[in-house]
Structures are given as C-alpha cells and as structure tokens.
Design an enzyme around this catalytic site. Sequence first.
Site, PDB file in Angstrom:
ATOM      1  N   LYS A 187     -12.709  73.010 -64.246  1.00 46.52           N
ATOM      2  CA  LYS A 187     -12.151  73.519 -65.511  1.00 46.52           C
ATOM      3  C   LYS A 187     -10.861  74.330 -65.305  1.00 46.52           C
ATOM      4  O   LYS A 187      -9.948  74.227 -66.130  1.00 46.52           O
ATOM      5  CB  LYS A 187     -13.177  74.280 -66.353  1.00 46.52           C
ATOM      6  CG  LYS A 187     -13.923  75.391 -65.675  1.00 46.52           C
ATOM      7  CD  LYS A 187     -15.049  75.854 -66.585  1.00 46.52           C
ATOM      8  CE  LYS A 187     -15.719  77.130 -66.131  1.00 46.52           C
ATOM      9  NZ  LYS A 187     -16.050  77.253 -64.704  1.00 46.52           N
TER      10      LYS A 187
ATOM     11  N   ARG B 109     -24.248  81.192 -56.973  1.00 49.37           N
ATOM     12  CA  ARG B 109     -23.502  81.112 -58.248  1.00 49.37           C
ATOM     13  C   ARG B 109     -24.012  79.947 -59.092  1.00 49.37           C
ATOM     14  O   ARG B 109     -24.077  80.040 -60.319  1.00 49.37           O
ATOM     15  CB  ARG B 109     -22.001  80.958 -57.971  1.00 49.37           C
ATOM     16  CG  ARG B 109     -21.366  82.253 -57.508  1.00 49.37           C
ATOM     17  CD  ARG B 109     -20.035  82.046 -56.841  1.00 49.37           C
ATOM     18  NE  ARG B 109     -19.030  81.509 -57.724  1.00 49.37           N
ATOM     19  CZ  ARG B 109     -18.029  80.722 -57.332  1.00 49.37           C
ATOM     20  NH1 ARG B 109     -17.910  80.383 -56.069  1.00 49.37           N
ATOM     21  NH2 ARG B 109     -17.154  80.297 -58.201  1.00 49.37           N
TER      22      ARG B 109
ATOM     23  N   ARG C  35     -20.511  83.530 -70.387  1.00 45.48           N
ATOM     24  CA  ARG C  35     -21.412  82.987 -69.369  1.00 45.48           C
ATOM     25  C   ARG C  35     -22.870  83.336 -69.672  1.00 45.48           C
ATOM     26  O   ARG C  35     -23.755  82.914 -68.927  1.00 45.48           O
ATOM     27  CB  ARG C  35     -21.048  83.578 -68.007  1.00 45.48           C
ATOM     28  CG  ARG C  35     -20.236  82.663 -67.096  1.00 45.48           C
ATOM     29  CD  ARG C  35     -19.914  83.486 -65.880  1.00 45.48           C
ATOM     30  NE  ARG C  35     -19.607  82.757 -64.694  1.00 45.48           N
ATOM     31  CZ  ARG C  35     -18.357  82.534 -64.247  1.00 45.48           C
ATOM     32  NH1 ARG C  35     -17.328  82.919 -64.941  1.00 45.48           N
ATOM     33  NH2 ARG C  35     -18.180  81.938 -63.088  1.00 45.48           N
TER      34      ARG C  35
ATOM     35  N   ARG D 245     -12.464  73.497 -51.473  1.00 44.72           N
ATOM     36  CA  ARG D 245     -11.280  73.957 -52.188  1.00 44.72           C
ATOM     37  C   ARG D 245     -10.594  75.176 -51.574  1.00 44.72           C
ATOM     38  O   ARG D 245     -11.230  76.098 -51.082  1.00 44.72           O
ATOM     39  CB  ARG D 245     -11.580  74.184 -53.684  1.00 44.72           C
ATOM     40  CG  ARG D 245     -12.383  75.411 -54.005  1.00 44.72           C
ATOM     41  CD  ARG D 245     -12.520  75.565 -55.517  1.00 44.72           C
ATOM     42  NE  ARG D 245     -13.454  76.624 -55.833  1.00 44.72           N
ATOM     43  CZ  ARG D 245     -13.816  76.956 -57.060  1.00 44.72           C
ATOM     44  NH1 ARG D 245     -13.352  76.297 -58.100  1.00 44.72           N
ATOM     45  NH2 ARG D 245     -14.660  77.940 -57.249  1.00 44.72           N
TER      46      ARG D 245
ATOM     47  N   ARG E 103     -11.408  81.356 -51.702  1.00 46.55           N
ATOM     48  CA  ARG E 103     -12.017  82.500 -52.398  1.00 46.55           C
ATOM     49  C   ARG E 103     -13.213  82.997 -51.593  1.00 46.55           C
ATOM     50  O   ARG E 103     -13.972  82.190 -51.065  1.00 46.55           O
ATOM     51  CB  ARG E 103     -12.509  82.042 -53.780  1.00 46.55           C
ATOM     52  CG  ARG E 103     -11.432  82.084 -54.816  1.00 46.55           C
ATOM     53  CD  ARG E 103     -11.866  81.446 -56.087  1.00 46.55           C
ATOM     54  NE  ARG E 103     -13.151  81.915 -56.601  1.00 46.55           N
ATOM     55  CZ  ARG E 103     -13.579  81.640 -57.831  1.00 46.55           C
ATOM     56  NH1 ARG E 103     -12.831  80.916 -58.643  1.00 46.55           N
ATOM     57  NH2 ARG E 103     -14.756  82.061 -58.241  1.00 46.55           N
TER      58      ARG E 103
HETATM   59  P1  AMP Z   1     -14.948  82.484 -61.767  1.00 43.08           P
HETATM   60  O1  AMP Z   1     -13.559  82.656 -61.248  1.00 43.08           O
HETATM   61  O2  AMP Z   1     -14.983  82.127 -63.226  1.00 43.08           O
HETATM   62  O3  AMP Z   1     -15.778  81.537 -60.922  1.00 43.08           O
HETATM   63  O4  AMP Z   1     -15.653  83.925 -61.662  1.00 43.08           O
HETATM   64  C1  AMP Z   1     -15.834  84.565 -60.407  1.00 43.08           C
HETATM   65  C2  AMP Z   1     -16.879  85.655 -60.541  1.00 43.08           C
HETATM   66  O5  AMP Z   1     -16.434  86.647 -61.489  1.00 43.08           O
HETATM   67  C3  AMP Z   1     -18.232  85.201 -61.069  1.00 43.08           C
HETATM   68  O6  AMP Z   1     -19.061  84.656 -60.044  1.00 43.08           O
HETATM   69  C4  AMP Z   1     -18.784  86.534 -61.616  1.00 43.08           C
HETATM   70  O7  AMP Z   1     -19.217  87.390 -60.564  1.00 43.08           O
HETATM   71  C5  AMP Z   1     -17.535  87.155 -62.228  1.00 43.08           C
HETATM   72  N1  AMP Z   1     -17.402  86.718 -63.646  1.00 43.08           N
HETATM   73  C6  AMP Z   1     -16.398  85.948 -64.164  1.00 43.08           C
HETATM   74  N2  AMP Z   1     -16.601  85.742 -65.481  1.00 43.08           N
HETATM   75  C7  AMP Z   1     -17.748  86.386 -65.800  1.00 43.08           C
HETATM   76  C8  AMP Z   1     -18.513  86.514 -67.004  1.00 43.08           C
HETATM   77  N3  AMP Z   1     -18.125  85.911 -68.151  1.00 43.08           N
HETATM   78  N4  AMP Z   1     -19.636  87.263 -66.956  1.00 43.08           N
HETATM   79  C9  AMP Z   1     -20.026  87.880 -65.830  1.00 43.08           C
HETATM   80  N5  AMP Z   1     -19.392  87.765 -64.666  1.00 43.08           N
HETATM   81  C10 AMP Z   1     -18.250  87.032 -64.625  1.00 43.08           C
END
Ligand code: AMP
Length: 210
Positions: A13, A166, A92, A126, A155
């Site tokens: 995404k 995750r 989320r 990635r 990352r």
């Molecule tokens: P992402 O880059 O979207 O994969 O987010 C990386 C990490 O940020 C996630 O594994 C969560 O620890 C935190 N995170 C991002 N968005 C949210 C959300 N909407 N609610 C809670 N934690 C979030």
Amino acid sequence: MKIILLGAPGCGKGTQAVKIQNKFGIKHVSSGDLFRAAISSGTPIGNLAKEYMNKGQLVPDNVTIELVKNTLQAKIEDGSLENGFMLDGFPRTLDQAKELQKFMDIDLVLYFEISNDKVLERIAKRKFCSKCKENYVAGDDFTTCTKCGGKIVRRDDDDPEVAKKRLEVYEKQTFPLIEYYKELGILKTINADQPQEKVEQDINVLLGEV
Ligand code: AMP
C-alpha cells in the site's frame, strides 16, 4: 477524495500510495511515517511509540488517534489536502475507525488482499532509501540510492520475528475493519498478490470509477 488504504504490513500500500499521489495529487498520510518522524526528532510521542514499534505492537489508540487527527487538522487548515488524502496505516483498530468516522466521512477504502506467505516474503526482501524513500529489494547490489545518493536501509521492524508479530497483530486487531467498512458500503478489494504494475492498473480503474 478521502481514501483509506487497508491491508497487512508489506501488502504494497505504501508503494501504491506514492504512485496515486503522483498521478492524482491525493496526499499520502502514513501513520507509521508520522511515528518514525517523531522518533527521529526525539519527541515524547516518538520515545513512547518506539517501545511498541520495536516489538511489532500497536501504539496505544489514544496517542495514535490524537497524532493523526492533529496532523490531518493542521494539513486541512494549511490547504495541503485540497485534492484529498490517503490514510496509510490508519485506522488499525475498530476504536480508531469509529473515532475517524466521528471526525469525517471517508469516501473509499481500498483493501489490499494478500496471502500471508507473500507478505512475509516481501518484508524479508524490502529495503528503501532513507532520504527519498525509493524502494529496493534484497537482491539489489546498491548501498546508496541510484536516484538521490541516500543510504539504503531496512526498517528495524522488518526483522523476520517482528514482522511475524506485526502480522499476528494485524489479523487480530485490524482484520475486523474489513467487515466494518463493508457494512458502510465503501470497501473495494484489490488483489495485492499480483505484480505491482497490475495492482496499479486495477487501482487506476477503481479511482476512475469513483
Ligand atoms: P507502518 O509503517 O504502517 O507499518 O507502521 C509501523 C508501526 O507504527 C506499526 O507496527 C505500529 O507499531 C505503529 N503504528 C502505525 N500506525 C499505527 C496505528 N494506526 N495504530 C497503532 N500503531 C500504529
């Protein structure tokens, strides 16, 4: 147009969001990027978020909702979202979705449907440029970005064990959102197992229809 990009970590995404932003001028707002920026700046939210992110857990709802709402509010006020926005990684949880719905009406939820095997395979490979965010895969021999010279990195939370966690969290806490948005009648499903170019074509068709 106000869009939510919904799907497991690694479903593609973020990659598609950049393409949509370039093509339609719809701004990409990623909650993960907001947290990573807060971590880099060493803010209290960043310090708190880091503890959860490094374990593959979700940052608590109250902190996340506040951060995303304030960011959207500020960007709406300064006019930078005049062509609309795509939320990537938010909401989320059901509580986040309900809070967002109280705050504003969403036009479309693009659900990136993908198998778990494919997700874990993609996350394992990635890498990206720390400066311009260009994507790379593990097989590429580059250590610096061919576009801007930035350093190519992974990352921290793409470590295989954290990635598995995750995915578990996604299945438990985020999966119910599919039904929630289906019931609101705004969910459209994309087959994200397909190659990137085909996913992009399918999204263009869907966005053309809306
Ligand atoms: P992402 O880059 O979207 O994969 O987010 C990386 C990490 O940020 C996630 O594994 C969560 O620890 C935190 N995170 C991002 N968005 C949210 C959300 N909407 N609610 C809670 N934690 C979030």
